[in-house]
Design a protein around this motif. Sequence first.
Motif, PDB file in Angstrom:
ATOM      1  N   MET A   1    -100.260-114.837  25.863  1.00 53.26           N
ATOM      2  CA  MET A   1    -100.411-113.597  26.594  1.00 53.26           C
ATOM      3  C   MET A   1     -99.548-113.687  27.849  1.00 53.26           C
ATOM      4  N   PRO A   2     -98.834-112.646  28.177  1.00 55.17           N
ATOM      5  CA  PRO A   2     -97.966-112.677  29.353  1.00 55.17           C
ATOM      6  C   PRO A   2     -98.764-112.811  30.648  1.00 55.17           C
ATOM      7  N   ALA A   3     -98.138-113.388  31.633  1.00 54.72           N
ATOM      8  CA  ALA A   3     -98.745-113.525  32.963  1.00 54.72           C
ATOM      9  C   ALA A   3     -97.856-112.804  33.970  1.00 54.72           C
ATOM     10  N   VAL A   4     -98.480-112.307  35.019  1.00 55.63           N
ATOM     11  CA  VAL A   4     -97.747-111.606  36.064  1.00 55.63           C
ATOM     12  C   VAL A   4     -98.038-112.308  37.389  1.00 55.63           C
ATOM     13  N   GLN A   5     -97.011-112.584  38.150  1.00 53.61           N
ATOM     14  CA  GLN A   5     -97.167-113.184  39.470  1.00 53.61           C
ATOM     15  C   GLN A   5     -96.543-112.244  40.484  1.00 53.61           C
ATOM     16  N   VAL A   6     -97.268-111.980  41.549  1.00 48.97           N
ATOM     17  CA  VAL A   6     -96.761-111.094  42.591  1.00 48.97           C
ATOM     18  C   VAL A   6     -96.566-111.927  43.854  1.00 48.97           C
ATOM     19  N   ARG A   7     -95.343-112.011  44.304  1.00 45.82           N
ATOM     20  CA  ARG A   7     -95.042-112.776  45.527  1.00 45.82           C
ATOM     21  C   ARG A   7     -95.183-111.876  46.742  1.00 45.82           C
ATOM     22  N   ASP A   8     -95.525-112.496  47.861  1.00 45.30           N
ATOM     23  CA  ASP A   8     -95.649-111.805  49.147  1.00 45.30           C
ATOM     24  C   ASP A   8     -96.612-110.628  49.083  1.00 45.30           C
ATOM     25  N   PHE A   9     -97.705-110.798  48.345  1.00 48.05           N
ATOM     26  CA  PHE A   9     -98.727-109.760  48.254  1.00 48.05           C
ATOM     27  C   PHE A   9     -99.465-109.728  49.586  1.00 48.05           C
ATOM     28  N   PRO A  10     -99.591-108.574  50.222  1.00 53.12           N
ATOM     29  CA  PRO A  10    -100.222-108.511  51.548  1.00 53.12           C
ATOM     30  C   PRO A  10    -101.678-108.990  51.515  1.00 53.12           C
ATOM     31  N   GLN A  11    -102.021-109.891  52.421  1.00 50.10           N
ATOM     32  CA  GLN A  11    -103.362-110.478  52.458  1.00 50.10           C
ATOM     33  C   GLN A  11    -104.465-109.419  52.608  1.00 50.10           C
ATOM     34  N   PRO A  12    -104.320-108.424  53.493  1.00 51.65           N
ATOM     35  CA  PRO A  12    -105.387-107.407  53.604  1.00 51.65           C
ATOM     36  C   PRO A  12    -105.587-106.630  52.299  1.00 51.65           C
ATOM     37  N   LEU A  13    -104.489-106.324  51.607  1.00 52.57           N
ATOM     38  CA  LEU A  13    -104.596-105.613  50.340  1.00 52.57           C
ATOM     39  C   LEU A  13    -105.267-106.493  49.286  1.00 52.57           C
ATOM     40  N   TYR A  14    -104.952-107.786  49.288  1.00 55.35           N
ATOM     41  CA  TYR A  14    -105.575-108.727  48.357  1.00 55.35           C
ATOM     42  C   TYR A  14    -107.083-108.802  48.599  1.00 55.35           C
ATOM     43  N   GLU A  15    -107.486-108.896  49.859  1.00 59.31           N
ATOM     44  CA  GLU A  15    -108.914-108.963  50.187  1.00 59.31           C
ATOM     45  C   GLU A  15    -109.633-107.689  49.745  1.00 59.31           C
ATOM     46  N   GLU A  16    -108.979-106.546  49.932  1.00 60.36           N
ATOM     47  CA  GLU A  16    -109.568-105.278  49.516  1.00 60.36           C
ATOM     48  C   GLU A  16    -109.707-105.223  47.990  1.00 60.36           C
ATOM     49  N   LEU A  17    -108.678-105.693  47.274  1.00 58.78           N
ATOM     50  CA  LEU A  17    -108.724-105.739  45.817  1.00 58.78           C
ATOM     51  C   LEU A  17    -109.831-106.674  45.346  1.00 58.78           C
ATOM     52  N   LYS A  18    -109.937-107.819  45.986  1.00 58.89           N
ATOM     53  CA  LYS A  18    -110.958-108.806  45.634  1.00 58.89           C
ATOM     54  C   LYS A  18    -112.359-108.220  45.817  1.00 58.89           C
ATOM     55  N   SER A  19    -112.566-107.540  46.925  1.00 58.07           N
ATOM     56  CA  SER A  19    -113.859-106.914  47.208  1.00 58.07           C
ATOM     57  C   SER A  19    -114.156-105.805  46.197  1.00 58.07           C
ATOM     58  N   TYR A  20    -113.164-104.976  45.913  1.00 58.04           N
ATOM     59  CA  TYR A  20    -113.317-103.869  44.973  1.00 58.04           C
ATOM     60  C   TYR A  20    -113.686-104.408  43.583  1.00 58.04           C
ATOM     61  N   ALA A  21    -112.999-105.448  43.134  1.00 61.86           N
ATOM     62  CA  ALA A  21    -113.276-106.039  41.825  1.00 61.86           C
ATOM     63  C   ALA A  21    -114.671-106.663  41.804  1.00 61.86           C
ATOM     64  N   SER A  22    -115.042-107.329  42.868  1.00 61.95           N
ATOM     65  CA  SER A  22    -116.351-107.968  42.950  1.00 61.95           C
ATOM     66  C   SER A  22    -117.482-106.944  42.873  1.00 61.95           C
ATOM     67  N   GLN A  23    -117.313-105.815  43.537  1.00 58.83           N
ATOM     68  CA  GLN A  23    -118.326-104.764  43.508  1.00 58.83           C
ATOM     69  C   GLN A  23    -118.533-104.229  42.095  1.00 58.83           C
TER      70      GLN A  23
END
Length: 141
Positions: A1-23
């Motif tokens: 299965m293909p994998a995707v890597q995103v470089r220089d992903f903004p930390q605040p956006l990552y935290e928001e995504l993490k929280s959204y997924a967790s909810q």
Amino acid sequence: MPAVQVRDFPQPLYEELKSYASQRHRSIAQQVIIAVERMLDQPQADPRLDAEGCLSGAPLGRVPLTDSSLITTESADARKASRRRRKEAFANFDALQWRAPELAADDIVAMVREGREERSDRIIAQALDPFADCDGEGVAE
């Protein structure tokens, strides 16, 4: 299965995504897949595209972004079927019963320790005789 890597992903956006997924009781990878599927199912008008769906001002001339060979009805149907199967699987997930025997913490620790010892023994054996697996004989003396 293909994998995707995103470089220089903004930390605040990552935290928001993490929280959204967790909810929503999803992993970050699952949430990204869902977001991309939704984005692809609802194409937005891109102001950079001309009337024929080509990106104007590209270095190599006009680049078609909506080529019918790249975006087909079959791929959209496949995505919808995949999404439907995933929703069905998650809907039935809570009804599944654990069928494995109950293990105590000591049993789990013993299994992990045994696996680590076996791995260490293989590493040490290979370090002592690196050619043992080549012909079964080891290094001739």
